[in-house]
Scaffold this motif. Structure first.
Motif, PDB file in Angstrom:
ATOM      1  N   LEU A  75      13.966   2.743   1.269  1.00 44.56           N
ATOM      2  CA  LEU A  75      12.563   2.816   1.587  1.00 44.56           C
ATOM      3  C   LEU A  75      11.685   1.712   1.590  1.00 44.56           C
ATOM      4  O   LEU A  75      10.776   1.336   2.216  1.00 44.56           O
ATOM      5  CB  LEU A  75      11.955   3.926   0.462  1.00 44.56           C
ATOM      6  CG  LEU A  75      12.224   5.167   0.326  1.00 44.56           C
ATOM      7  CD1 LEU A  75      11.720   5.865  -1.002  1.00 44.56           C
ATOM      8  CD2 LEU A  75      11.627   5.941   1.668  1.00 44.56           C
ATOM      9  N   TYR A  76      12.104   0.688   0.627  1.00 47.77           N
ATOM     10  CA  TYR A  76      11.437  -0.710   0.680  1.00 47.77           C
ATOM     11  C   TYR A  76      11.686  -1.493   2.043  1.00 47.77           C
ATOM     12  O   TYR A  76      11.146  -2.085   2.804  1.00 47.77           O
ATOM     13  CB  TYR A  76      11.895  -1.555  -0.422  1.00 47.77           C
ATOM     14  CG  TYR A  76      11.337  -2.961  -0.453  1.00 47.77           C
ATOM     15  CD1 TYR A  76       9.947  -3.314  -0.846  1.00 47.77           C
ATOM     16  CD2 TYR A  76      11.962  -4.061   0.053  1.00 47.77           C
ATOM     17  CE1 TYR A  76       9.535  -4.571  -0.480  1.00 47.77           C
ATOM     18  CE2 TYR A  76      11.616  -5.228   0.124  1.00 47.77           C
ATOM     19  CZ  TYR A  76      10.378  -5.517  -0.106  1.00 47.77           C
ATOM     20  OH  TYR A  76       9.777  -6.936  -0.211  1.00 47.77           O
ATOM     21  N   ALA A 110      12.708  -0.229   4.755  1.00 52.53           N
ATOM     22  CA  ALA A 110      12.040   0.598   5.830  1.00 52.53           C
ATOM     23  C   ALA A 110      10.447   0.500   5.952  1.00 52.53           C
ATOM     24  O   ALA A 110       9.882   0.322   6.968  1.00 52.53           O
ATOM     25  CB  ALA A 110      12.416   2.166   5.791  1.00 52.53           C
ATOM     26  N   THR A 111       9.603   0.309   4.943  1.00 50.63           N
ATOM     27  CA  THR A 111       8.303   0.474   4.782  1.00 50.63           C
ATOM     28  C   THR A 111       7.654  -1.009   4.306  1.00 50.63           C
ATOM     29  O   THR A 111       6.444  -1.287   4.400  1.00 50.63           O
ATOM     30  CB  THR A 111       7.664   1.612   3.970  1.00 50.63           C
ATOM     31  OG1 THR A 111       8.201   1.379   2.743  1.00 50.63           O
ATOM     32  CG2 THR A 111       8.395   2.896   4.215  1.00 50.63           C
ATOM     33  N   GLY A 112       8.662  -1.669   3.458  1.00 49.86           N
ATOM     34  CA  GLY A 112       7.858  -2.979   3.004  1.00 49.86           C
ATOM     35  C   GLY A 112       7.259  -2.552   1.587  1.00 49.86           C
ATOM     36  O   GLY A 112       6.601  -3.436   0.973  1.00 49.86           O
ATOM     37  N   LYS A 113       7.308  -1.402   1.153  1.00 52.61           N
ATOM     38  CA  LYS A 113       6.477  -0.862  -0.013  1.00 52.61           C
ATOM     39  C   LYS A 113       7.459  -0.458  -1.135  1.00 52.61           C
ATOM     40  O   LYS A 113       8.627   0.193  -0.830  1.00 52.61           O
ATOM     41  CB  LYS A 113       5.839   0.253   0.165  1.00 52.61           C
ATOM     42  CG  LYS A 113       4.755  -0.015   1.372  1.00 52.61           C
ATOM     43  CD  LYS A 113       3.625   1.229   1.681  1.00 52.61           C
ATOM     44  CE  LYS A 113       2.803   1.016   2.750  1.00 52.61           C
ATOM     45  NZ  LYS A 113       1.965   2.299   2.796  1.00 52.61           N
ATOM     46  N   MET A 129       8.152   2.038  -3.870  1.00 51.28           N
ATOM     47  CA  MET A 129       7.780   3.192  -4.262  1.00 51.28           C
ATOM     48  C   MET A 129       7.448   3.666  -5.672  1.00 51.28           C
ATOM     49  O   MET A 129       6.690   4.553  -5.998  1.00 51.28           O
ATOM     50  CB  MET A 129       8.744   4.175  -3.459  1.00 51.28           C
ATOM     51  CG  MET A 129       8.693   4.169  -1.867  1.00 51.28           C
ATOM     52  SD  MET A 129       7.083   4.500  -1.375  1.00 51.28           S
ATOM     53  CE  MET A 129       7.260   3.924   0.419  1.00 51.28           C
ATOM     54  N   HIS A 166       9.435  -5.048  -6.568  1.00 50.58           N
ATOM     55  CA  HIS A 166      10.584  -5.660  -5.729  1.00 50.58           C
ATOM     56  C   HIS A 166      11.209  -6.653  -6.409  1.00 50.58           C
ATOM     57  O   HIS A 166      10.808  -7.422  -6.989  1.00 50.58           O
ATOM     58  CB  HIS A 166       9.941  -6.017  -4.529  1.00 50.58           C
ATOM     59  CG  HIS A 166      10.895  -6.893  -3.760  1.00 50.58           C
ATOM     60  ND1 HIS A 166      10.705  -8.083  -3.212  1.00 50.58           N
ATOM     61  CD2 HIS A 166      12.027  -6.691  -3.198  1.00 50.58           C
ATOM     62  CE1 HIS A 166      11.592  -8.534  -2.710  1.00 50.58           C
ATOM     63  NE2 HIS A 166      12.433  -7.883  -2.527  1.00 50.58           N
ATOM     64  N   VAL A 203       6.391   8.208  -2.906  1.00 47.37           N
ATOM     65  CA  VAL A 203       6.263   8.643  -1.519  1.00 47.37           C
ATOM     66  C   VAL A 203       5.153   9.428  -1.041  1.00 47.37           C
ATOM     67  O   VAL A 203       4.534   9.444   0.005  1.00 47.37           O
ATOM     68  CB  VAL A 203       7.753   9.371  -1.218  1.00 47.37           C
ATOM     69  CG1 VAL A 203       7.838   9.910   0.229  1.00 47.37           C
ATOM     70  CG2 VAL A 203       8.986   8.321  -1.305  1.00 47.37           C
ATOM     71  N   SER A 263       1.791   7.315  -1.011  1.00 46.55           N
ATOM     72  CA  SER A 263       1.936   6.570   0.264  1.00 46.55           C
ATOM     73  C   SER A 263       1.755   7.165   1.648  1.00 46.55           C
ATOM     74  O   SER A 263       1.370   6.621   2.495  1.00 46.55           O
ATOM     75  CB  SER A 263       3.086   5.358   0.100  1.00 46.55           C
ATOM     76  OG  SER A 263       3.202   5.062  -1.168  1.00 46.55           O
ATOM     77  N   PHE A 264       2.697   8.246   1.613  1.00 49.16           N
ATOM     78  CA  PHE A 264       2.617   8.712   3.107  1.00 49.16           C
ATOM     79  C   PHE A 264       1.872  10.070   3.506  1.00 49.16           C
ATOM     80  O   PHE A 264       1.722  10.439   4.437  1.00 49.16           O
ATOM     81  CB  PHE A 264       4.155   9.026   3.439  1.00 49.16           C
ATOM     82  CG  PHE A 264       4.998   7.748   3.548  1.00 49.16           C
ATOM     83  CD1 PHE A 264       4.693   6.602   4.591  1.00 49.16           C
ATOM     84  CD2 PHE A 264       5.672   7.325   2.443  1.00 49.16           C
ATOM     85  CE1 PHE A 264       5.413   5.460   4.374  1.00 49.16           C
ATOM     86  CE2 PHE A 264       6.355   6.127   2.341  1.00 49.16           C
ATOM     87  CZ  PHE A 264       6.142   5.207   3.390  1.00 49.16           C
ATOM     88  N   ARG A 309      -3.188   9.841   3.956  1.00 53.96           N
ATOM     89  CA  ARG A 309      -3.631  10.376   5.109  1.00 53.96           C
ATOM     90  C   ARG A 309      -4.409  11.621   5.243  1.00 53.96           C
ATOM     91  O   ARG A 309      -4.742  11.978   6.200  1.00 53.96           O
ATOM     92  CB  ARG A 309      -2.396  10.488   5.835  1.00 53.96           C
ATOM     93  CG  ARG A 309      -1.426   9.035   5.841  1.00 53.96           C
ATOM     94  CD  ARG A 309      -0.098   9.360   6.783  1.00 53.96           C
ATOM     95  NE  ARG A 309       0.647   8.148   7.016  1.00 53.96           N
ATOM     96  CZ  ARG A 309       1.680   7.988   7.560  1.00 53.96           C
ATOM     97  NH1 ARG A 309       2.222   9.180   8.125  1.00 53.96           N
ATOM     98  NH2 ARG A 309       2.379   7.044   7.508  1.00 53.96           N
TER      99      ARG A 309
END
Length: 326
Positions: free
Chosen positions: A110-111, A113-116, A118, A122, A317, A320-321, A325
């Motif tokens: 996930l990191y 793919a998204t740079g975050k 979760m 890091h 997740v 964030s997603f 939104r």
């Protein structure tokens, strides 16, 4: 006279050598509630708009303490002094590592793919390798204990417990007559260290005592001592008293809402948590029908490890997603 003493010693040894073959369903059910309370705390950290829920969940992290005490109890309950020590370690590896590695793979993917991150910080290559081996909580440098899947720091503690369990249990069985005084003395020492670190402003020391397995080993030992008591016929079935002894310190902490007093809360709830576990174990042994014997609750308890390891990832997740939104 020597023959009588030998027979008495053999009888005591058989009692302590008893491998608790009886399944204690209530303890599995209680494990679910502890995991749920930890999850509530993490939810309150992410979604802070619900003040009452946040206040209720402020001490949710204390569920980890219940896990540690319960873990010590269950392992000692099933401990066989004549058992194969290599099999003991292999079973522990098979239980904890596969899911840990799966969660680690998920959060790293996930990191990438998204740079975050979760569910944790890091980690660099060394921190990631330490996390992979589950030794990342053994050296508290920076945020290494909570890299990637942050909740895995407790699993790192558990792994440390498992490695020393056989040696520790053997020593406990040999020192059983003096053990209660040893544990009381260690408990007092922990409280004194908490006072010193708090009054002197030693934040690093407080963090070390809160997270390092050497200090958290005491809870594991307390739980193992409880199993020894039950094996030797100790009876305590007053769940209401045990629950009160556990919840009053938690309620006070939630009202005060002061994080620096967290280590005091760990010390304060130990007697209540231990008696609560013993009371349900005694009731299970007596074959009394309890609400904790519900098939669904027991299944939830048995799957609580998976829930605990995955909940922070799912929460990250979701936050964030999905929620951002809406």
């Amino acid at each position: 006279m020597m023959r009588i003493e030998a027979k008495s010693s053999e009888k005591a040894q058989r009692s302590l050598n008893f491998a608790g073959s009886a399944f204690l369903p209530s303890l599995a059910s209680l494990r679910f509630f502890a995991a749920l309370y930890v999850a509530c705390w993490h939810v309150s950290l992410v979604w802070q708009n619900f003040s009452f829920f946040a206040a209720f969940s402020r001490a949710g992290w204390i569920g980890v303490s219940f896990f540690f005490i319960l873990s010590g109890f269950v392992l000692m309950w099933n401990f066989n002094i004549d058992g194969n020590k290599k099999d003991f370690i292999c079973r522990r590896i098979a239980r904890i590592y596969p899911l840990h590695w799966l969660c680690l793979f998920i959060v790293i993917a996930l990191y990438l793919a998204t740079g975050k991150g979760m569910s944790g910080y890091h980690g660099n290559y060394i921190e990631t390798f330490a996390n992979f081996l589950l030794v990342h909580d053994w050296v508290l440098i920076g945020n290494i204990a909570q890299t990637w899947n942050g909740v895995s720091w407790t699993l790192s503690c558990e792994w440390f417990f498992y490695l020393v369990a056989v040696f520790l249990f053997m020593r406990m069985l040999k020192a059983r007559h003096e053990l209660h005084w040893i544990l009381i003395s260690l408990w007092i020492l922990l409280v004194m260290l908490n006072i010193i670190s708090l009054t002197q402003g030693w934040a690093g020391m407080s963090k070390f005592m809160h997270m390092h397995p050497v200090f958290r080993l005491f809870e594991f030992t307390v739980g193992a001592y409880g199993a020894m008591l039950v094996k030797n016929g100790f009876k305590f079935r007053n769940r209401f008293f045990a629950l009160t002894l556990s919840t009053v310190p938690i309620a006070l902490y939630c009202l005060l809402g002061s994080r620096p007093y967290g280590n005091f809360l760990i010390s304060a709830v130990m007697p209540g948590f231990l008696l609560l576990i013993i009371s349900f174990a005694n009731l299970d042994i007596s074959a009394q029908k309890l609400w904790t014997h519900s098939t669904r609750l027991v299944l939830l308890g048995e799957s609580s490890y998976s829930f605990y390891m995955l909940h922070a990832i799912i929460l990250g997740v979701t936050n964030s997603f999905i929620l951002r939104r809406i």
